[in-house]
Design a protein around this motif. Structure first.
Motif, PDB file in Angstrom:
ATOM      1  N   ALA A  70      -5.319 -24.157   3.588  1.00  0.00           N
ATOM      2  CA  ALA A  70      -5.088 -23.953   2.153  1.00  0.00           C
ATOM      3  C   ALA A  70      -3.643 -24.275   1.808  1.00  0.00           C
ATOM      4  N   ARG A  71      -3.410 -24.588   0.553  1.00  0.00           N
ATOM      5  CA  ARG A  71      -2.059 -24.810   0.062  1.00  0.00           C
ATOM      6  C   ARG A  71      -1.404 -23.515  -0.386  1.00  0.00           C
ATOM      7  N   LYS A  72      -2.205 -22.575  -0.837  1.00  0.00           N
ATOM      8  CA  LYS A  72      -1.679 -21.284  -1.281  1.00  0.00           C
ATOM      9  C   LYS A  72      -2.547 -20.179  -0.706  1.00  0.00           C
ATOM     10  N   VAL A  73      -1.963 -18.986  -0.613  1.00  0.00           N
ATOM     11  CA  VAL A  73      -2.688 -17.816  -0.101  1.00  0.00           C
ATOM     12  C   VAL A  73      -2.412 -16.640  -1.022  1.00  0.00           C
ATOM     13  N   ILE A  74      -3.471 -15.955  -1.426  1.00  0.00           N
ATOM     14  CA  ILE A  74      -3.342 -14.690  -2.166  1.00  0.00           C
ATOM     15  C   ILE A  74      -3.811 -13.574  -1.245  1.00  0.00           C
ATOM     16  N   LEU A  75      -2.925 -12.661  -0.928  1.00  0.00           N
ATOM     17  CA  LEU A  75      -3.275 -11.527  -0.078  1.00  0.00           C
ATOM     18  C   LEU A  75      -3.735 -10.364  -0.951  1.00  0.00           C
ATOM     19  N   ALA A  76      -4.990  -9.997  -0.803  1.00  0.00           N
ATOM     20  CA  ALA A  76      -5.549  -8.835  -1.502  1.00  0.00           C
ATOM     21  C   ALA A  76      -6.106  -7.887  -0.443  1.00  0.00           C
ATOM     22  N   THR A  77      -5.259  -7.553   0.517  1.00  0.00           N
ATOM     23  CA  THR A  77      -5.680  -6.837   1.719  1.00  0.00           C
ATOM     24  C   THR A  77      -5.673  -5.322   1.565  1.00  0.00           C
ATOM     25  N   GLY A  78      -5.191  -4.829   0.441  1.00  0.00           N
ATOM     26  CA  GLY A  78      -5.216  -3.393   0.190  1.00  0.00           C
ATOM     27  C   GLY A  78      -4.191  -2.621   0.999  1.00  0.00           C
ATOM     28  N   ILE A  79      -4.183  -1.329   0.805  1.00  0.00           N
ATOM     29  CA  ILE A  79      -3.333  -0.410   1.550  1.00  0.00           C
ATOM     30  C   ILE A  79      -4.155   0.832   1.858  1.00  0.00           C
ATOM     31  N   LYS A  80      -3.652   1.664   2.738  1.00  0.00           N
ATOM     32  CA  LYS A  80      -4.340   2.917   3.020  1.00  0.00           C
ATOM     33  C   LYS A  80      -3.366   4.076   2.903  1.00  0.00           C
ATOM     34  N   ASP A  81      -3.885   5.199   2.481  1.00  0.00           N
ATOM     35  CA  ASP A  81      -3.057   6.385   2.313  1.00  0.00           C
ATOM     36  C   ASP A  81      -2.716   6.996   3.668  1.00  0.00           C
ATOM     37  N   LYS A  82      -1.483   7.461   3.806  1.00  0.00           N
ATOM     38  CA  LYS A  82      -1.077   8.202   4.998  1.00  0.00           C
ATOM     39  C   LYS A  82      -1.293   9.690   4.710  1.00  0.00           C
ATOM     40  N   LEU A  83      -2.387  10.217   5.193  1.00  0.00           N
ATOM     41  CA  LEU A  83      -2.774  11.585   4.880  1.00  0.00           C
ATOM     42  C   LEU A  83      -2.322  12.539   5.988  1.00  0.00           C
ATOM     43  N   PRO A  84      -2.077  13.790   5.653  1.00  0.00           N
ATOM     44  CA  PRO A  84      -1.658  14.761   6.676  1.00  0.00           C
ATOM     45  C   PRO A  84      -2.791  15.026   7.664  1.00  0.00           C
ATOM     46  N   SER A  85      -2.420  15.265   8.897  1.00  0.00           N
ATOM     47  CA  SER A  85      -3.419  15.502   9.950  1.00  0.00           C
ATOM     48  C   SER A  85      -3.811  16.974   9.986  1.00  0.00           C
ATOM     49  N   PRO A 219      -8.424  25.938  -6.961  1.00  0.00           N
ATOM     50  CA  PRO A 219      -9.381  24.871  -7.289  1.00  0.00           C
ATOM     51  C   PRO A 219      -8.801  23.475  -7.137  1.00  0.00           C
ATOM     52  N   TRP A 220      -7.455  23.368  -7.168  1.00  0.00           N
ATOM     53  CA  TRP A 220      -6.817  22.054  -7.142  1.00  0.00           C
ATOM     54  C   TRP A 220      -5.582  22.079  -6.260  1.00  0.00           C
ATOM     55  N   VAL A 221      -5.283  20.922  -5.653  1.00  0.00           N
ATOM     56  CA  VAL A 221      -4.052  20.763  -4.886  1.00  0.00           C
ATOM     57  C   VAL A 221      -3.508  19.361  -5.142  1.00  0.00           C
ATOM     58  N   VAL A 222      -2.195  19.271  -5.330  1.00  0.00           N
ATOM     59  CA  VAL A 222      -1.525  17.979  -5.538  1.00  0.00           C
ATOM     60  C   VAL A 222      -0.895  17.542  -4.220  1.00  0.00           C
ATOM     61  N   TYR A 223      -1.191  16.315  -3.817  1.00  0.00           N
ATOM     62  CA  TYR A 223      -0.547  15.731  -2.635  1.00  0.00           C
ATOM     63  C   TYR A 223      -0.237  14.280  -2.933  1.00  0.00           C
ATOM     64  N   MET A 224       1.007  13.886  -2.759  1.00  0.00           N
ATOM     65  CA  MET A 224       1.435  12.526  -3.085  1.00  0.00           C
ATOM     66  C   MET A 224       1.763  11.775  -1.798  1.00  0.00           C
ATOM     67  N   PRO A 225       0.833  10.939  -1.325  1.00  0.00           N
ATOM     68  CA  PRO A 225       1.020  10.314  -0.014  1.00  0.00           C
ATOM     69  C   PRO A 225       1.834   9.036  -0.066  1.00  0.00           C
ATOM     70  N   LEU A 226       2.468   8.734   1.046  1.00  0.00           N
ATOM     71  CA  LEU A 226       2.936   7.388   1.269  1.00  0.00           C
ATOM     72  C   LEU A 226       1.730   6.525   1.623  1.00  0.00           C
ATOM     73  N   THR A 227       1.895   5.235   1.548  1.00  0.00           N
ATOM     74  CA  THR A 227       0.810   4.333   1.932  1.00  0.00           C
ATOM     75  C   THR A 227       1.317   3.382   3.005  1.00  0.00           C
ATOM     76  N   GLU A 228       0.380   2.756   3.696  1.00  0.00           N
ATOM     77  CA  GLU A 228       0.732   1.817   4.744  1.00  0.00           C
ATOM     78  C   GLU A 228      -0.303   0.706   4.805  1.00  0.00           C
ATOM     79  N   ALA A 229       0.073  -0.393   5.424  1.00  0.00           N
ATOM     80  CA  ALA A 229      -0.844  -1.516   5.565  1.00  0.00           C
ATOM     81  C   ALA A 229      -1.891  -1.196   6.619  1.00  0.00           C
ATOM     82  N   PRO A 230      -3.146  -1.603   6.392  1.00  0.00           N
ATOM     83  CA  PRO A 230      -4.164  -1.448   7.432  1.00  0.00           C
ATOM     84  C   PRO A 230      -3.796  -2.259   8.674  1.00  0.00           C
ATOM     85  N   GLU A 231      -4.312  -1.856   9.820  1.00  0.00           N
ATOM     86  CA  GLU A 231      -4.041  -2.573  11.064  1.00  0.00           C
ATOM     87  C   GLU A 231      -4.464  -4.031  10.973  1.00  0.00           C
ATOM     88  N   SER A 232      -5.546  -4.293  10.243  1.00  0.00           N
ATOM     89  CA  SER A 232      -6.017  -5.673  10.112  1.00  0.00           C
ATOM     90  C   SER A 232      -4.993  -6.551   9.398  1.00  0.00           C
TER      91      SER A 232
END
Length: 321
Positions: A70-85, A219-232
């Motif tokens: 290809a001459r151009k590439v559009i990456l639409a690979t998404g991200i995943k949330d880093k959730l607490p263990s 009834p509710w909890v707020v958590y604001m995660p960082l995100t990271e790229a999937p391994e793929s």
């Protein structure tokens, strides 16, 4: 604990995949000469070195060892949330555990709520999370509000203290005290949830703690995660020609990363620092919302069309000279 099989995210992902498959079939029928939907995993992406004045060229290989150019590439690979263990957190994420007042925070109005901190993730989910809550949720009149320190001040701590490395400032602590919020200092050991008839939310969330028998139920909890790229995505960008994009995720710095872990883009068309590569959707956006993701995809597509058009024009002009 919830007895429902499969997480909310898994159910949503299955639905989105089925929708994508249906839409792709319609596009294949209508635009068969210009559109192909190929449901395969791309394993590698490489940019070829081209002579000055020639258009960029990329080579990709999929899981069936088929090569694509290809001459151009559009990456639409998404991200995943880093959730607490924390055991039980996955069951409430996207239901009673929310991250954004603009997405679904108004549903919590006039109800008890907790703010969960995760010191393992650094500033975004500690001091900055508290500041966002104080400013964005202020008009929702949540009461009572419990700040779950999750052990960040130590198991034996009685009160919070200033911690610049986590953006816990004296001003922030004063704001929390003035609002009448309650601190819970102990480390969260597990979370239990009780499902209601509305499968999008839980009726209640109970926090258990490591060093005390008392629990907290809200009834509710707020958590604001960082995100990271999937391994793929990291695998896709393994070639040296893609290293500057991969470094955004694996070697963050103030100059190559943005606040939530997505790829840094420039300009209106979501171009990355590698010429010819664009990033759209959640992979290239600070705010992960469907409307903005769709819009960025359309905009990136227009940018690709614009760049190819200009390259073709310049090549034709140079031949005439």
């Amino acid at each position: 604990m919830s007895s429902k099989e499969g997480s909310y995210d898994e159910t949503r992902l299955t639905f989105l995949k089925s929708r994508l498959f249906f839409i792709s079939k319609l596009y294949n029928l209508r635009y068969s000469d210009t559109f192909q939907y190929i449901p395969r995993k791309v394993l590698s992406l490489r940019k070829e070195q081209t002579a000055e004045g020639e258009p960029s060229r990329f080579h990709a290989e999929d899981e069936n060892q088929e090569a694509w150019t290809a001459r151009k590439v559009i990456l639409a690979t998404g991200i995943k949330d880093k959730l607490p263990s924390i055991p039980g957190f996955d069951a409430i994420w996207g239901r009673s555990a929310i991250h954004c007042v603009f997405c679904h925070g108004t549903e919590t109005k006039n109800q008890p709520i907790a703010v969960l901190l995760n010191p393992d993730d650094g500033q975004m989910t500690t001091g900055k999370a508290l500041f966002v809550f104080l400013t964005k949720f202020a008009n929702l009149n949540n009461h009572p509000v419990t700040v779950l320190a999750n052990g960040m001040f130590g198991e034996d701590a009685v009160e919070p203290r200033v911690m610049p490395e986590f953006a816990i400032t004296e001003q922030l602590l004063k704001m929390i005290k003035d609002r009448g919020y309650k601190w819970e200092m102990k480390t969260v050991s597990s979370i239990e949830s009780v499902e209601g008839e509305d499968t999008a939310h839980s009726y209640s969330v109970t926090f258990n703690f490591k060093s005390q028998t008392e629990t907290i139920t809200v009834p509710w909890v707020v958590y604001m995660p960082l995100t990271e790229a999937p391994e793929s995505t990291l695998q896709l960008l393994s070639d040296p020609s893609m290293s500057s994009l991969k470094d955004n995720f694996t070697k963050p710095s103030p100059f190559t990363s943005v606040p939530m872990g997505e790829m840094a883009t420039n300009g209106f068309f979501y171009k990355t620092e590698i010429d010819g590569v664009f990033a759209c959707g959640n992979a290239g956006l600070f705010m992960a919302t469907v409307a903005m993701a769709v819009s960025s995809g359309q905009t990136a597509g227009a940018g690709v069309d614009n760049d190819i058009g200009m390259e073709d024009y310049n090549m034709e002009s140079s031949k005439k000279e």
